[in-house]
Design a protein around this motif. Structure first.
Motif, PDB file in Angstrom:
ATOM      1  N   GLY A  38       0.764  -1.212   0.005  1.00  0.00           N
ATOM      2  CA  GLY A  38       0.080   0.126  -0.025  1.00  0.00           C
ATOM      3  C   GLY A  38       0.869   1.156   0.023  1.00  0.00           C
ATOM      4  N   VAL A  39       2.073   1.252  -0.360  1.00  0.00           N
ATOM      5  CA  VAL A  39       3.080   2.156  -0.235  1.00  0.00           C
ATOM      6  C   VAL A  39       3.163   2.800  -1.719  1.00  0.00           C
ATOM      7  N   ALA A  40       2.723   4.125  -1.890  1.00  0.00           N
ATOM      8  CA  ALA A  40       2.666   4.561  -3.142  1.00  0.00           C
ATOM      9  C   ALA A  40       3.750   5.728  -3.528  1.00  0.00           C
ATOM     10  N   ASP A  41       4.144   6.296  -2.264  1.00  0.00           N
ATOM     11  CA  ASP A  41       5.279   7.250  -2.254  1.00  0.00           C
ATOM     12  C   ASP A  41       6.675   6.797  -2.206  1.00  0.00           C
ATOM     13  N   ILE A  42       7.152   6.265  -3.172  1.00  0.00           N
ATOM     14  CA  ILE A  42       8.558   5.346  -3.252  1.00  0.00           C
ATOM     15  C   ILE A  42       9.570   6.293  -3.382  1.00  0.00           C
ATOM     16  N   ASP A  43      10.765   6.154  -2.648  1.00  0.00           N
ATOM     17  CA  ASP A  43      11.866   6.884  -2.977  1.00  0.00           C
ATOM     18  C   ASP A  43      13.145   5.954  -3.061  1.00  0.00           C
ATOM     19  N   ALA A  44      14.285   6.417  -3.480  1.00  0.00           N
ATOM     20  CA  ALA A  44      15.448   5.554  -3.953  1.00  0.00           C
ATOM     21  C   ALA A  44      16.192   5.075  -2.749  1.00  0.00           C
ATOM     22  N   ALA A  45      16.133   5.705  -1.896  1.00  0.00           N
ATOM     23  CA  ALA A  45      16.623   5.085  -0.414  1.00  0.00           C
ATOM     24  C   ALA A  45      16.051   3.886   0.095  1.00  0.00           C
ATOM     25  N   THR A  46      14.600   4.013  -0.015  1.00  0.00           N
ATOM     26  CA  THR A  46      13.833   3.019   0.510  1.00  0.00           C
ATOM     27  C   THR A  46      14.104   1.680  -0.335  1.00  0.00           C
ATOM     28  N   LEU A  47      14.013   2.057  -1.515  1.00  0.00           N
ATOM     29  CA  LEU A  47      14.238   1.054  -2.614  1.00  0.00           C
ATOM     30  C   LEU A  47      15.656   0.412  -2.745  1.00  0.00           C
ATOM     31  N   ALA A  48      16.598   1.104  -2.409  1.00  0.00           N
ATOM     32  CA  ALA A  48      18.053   0.627  -2.231  1.00  0.00           C
ATOM     33  C   ALA A  48      18.260  -0.228  -1.079  1.00  0.00           C
ATOM     34  N   GLU A  49      17.450   0.114  -0.097  1.00  0.00           N
ATOM     35  CA  GLU A  49      17.292  -0.687   1.350  1.00  0.00           C
ATOM     36  C   GLU A  49      16.598  -1.849   1.041  1.00  0.00           C
ATOM     37  N   ARG A  50      15.637  -2.044   0.378  1.00  0.00           N
ATOM     38  CA  ARG A  50      14.822  -3.214   0.077  1.00  0.00           C
ATOM     39  C   ARG A  50      15.467  -4.295  -0.918  1.00  0.00           C
TER      40      ARG A  50
END
Length: 208
Positions: A38-50
Motif C-alpha cells: 500500500g506504499v505509493a510514495d516510493i523513494d530511491a533510499a527505500t528501494l535501495a534498502e529493500r
C-alpha cells in the motif's frame, strides 16, 4: 587485441550486463513489494534498502522517481493480467456463470486490494498511470459483456448501456470495499448481496 583478450572482454561485458539486469529486476521487485503493502510514495533510499542495490545504482537504471513509478505500474499490469484471466463456461446458465464470476472477482479484489488502491492514487498524479488505469477499467467492462452476453444480447442499445453500467456498479471493486469494509460483510455475504443486485439489475429470478 588478441582473440583471447577479445573473448575475455566480451565475457566481462556480458557479466556486467547480467548483473545490471539482475539489479534492475531487484529494484522493480522492491517497487512491487511496496505497492502491495500500500506504499505509493516510493523513494530511491527505500528501494535501495529493500533491493540491496545502492541509491546511486537505482538512478543508474531509472532516470527519476517518475520512471521508477511507471516501471512499477507496468510490471504490476503484467502481474494483474496474469491473475485476471477468467476461466468460466460462458454457455452455462446465468446462476452458474454469476456464481463463478463473483467468486473470481471477490477473490481477486481481496488479493489485489492494495495494488488497486496504489494504482488509483498514482492515476491522479501521473497521466500515464491514468491512461493505464482507464484501459484496465475498459477491460473489466469488456469482461462483463462476455459474462452476461446472453442477458444483454436482445436489449436495445440504450437499455444495454444502462444495464452494463449497472452491472459494473454491482460487481465493482468499490462496491466490494463498501460492503466488506463499511458494512462488515464477509466474502460469502458480499457474494450473496452482489448476486441479488445483479438479478435485480437484469430483472431475473435467483436460480435462473
Amino acid at each position: 587485441m588478441s582473440p583471447g583478450n577479445a573473448g575475455i572482454d566480451a565475457a566481462s561485458a556480458d557479466g556486467r550486463h547480467l548483473r545490471a539486469q539482475r539489479n534492475r529486476d531487484l529494484v522493480v521487485d522492491a517497487i512491487l513489494d511496496l505497492f502491495e503493502e500500500g506504499v505509493a510514495d516510493i523513494d530511491a533510499a527505500t528501494l535501495a534498502e529493500r533491493s540491496g542495490v545502492s541509491v546511486r545504482s537505482v538512478y543508474r537504471y531509472f532516470e527519476d522517481r517518475e520512471a521508477l513509478v511507471l516501471e512499477g505500474v507496468a510490471r504490476h499490469g503484467q502481474r494483474l493480467a496474469e491473475q485476471l484471466g477468467l476461466d468460466l463456461d460462458l454457455s452455462a446458465p446465468l446462476a452458474e456463470r454469476l456464481e463463478g464470476f463473483l467468486a473470481f472477482r471477490i477473490d481477486r479484489y481481496r488479493r489485489l486490494e492494495r495494488l488497486i488502491e496504489v494504482t488509483r492514487y498514482l492515476a491522479y498524479r501521473l497521466p500515464e498511470v491514468a491512461d493505464t488505469f482507464a484501459q484496465r477499467r475498459a477491460w473489466v467492462r469488456t469482461q462483463l459483456v462476455e459474462v452476461f452476453a446472453p442477458e444483454l444480447a436482445d436489449r436495445a442499445p440504450e437499455e444495454r448501456h444502462r444495464l452494463l453500467a449497472s452491472l459494473d456498479v454491482a460487481t465493482d471493486f468499490d462496491s466490494w470495499r463498501l460492503l466488506s469494509a463499511a458494512h462488515g460483510m464477509d466474502d460469502a455475504e458480499v457474494r450473496s448481496t452482489m448476486t441479488a443486485m445483479v438479478h435485480a439489475v437484469l430483472g431475473s429470478a435467483p436460480g435462473a
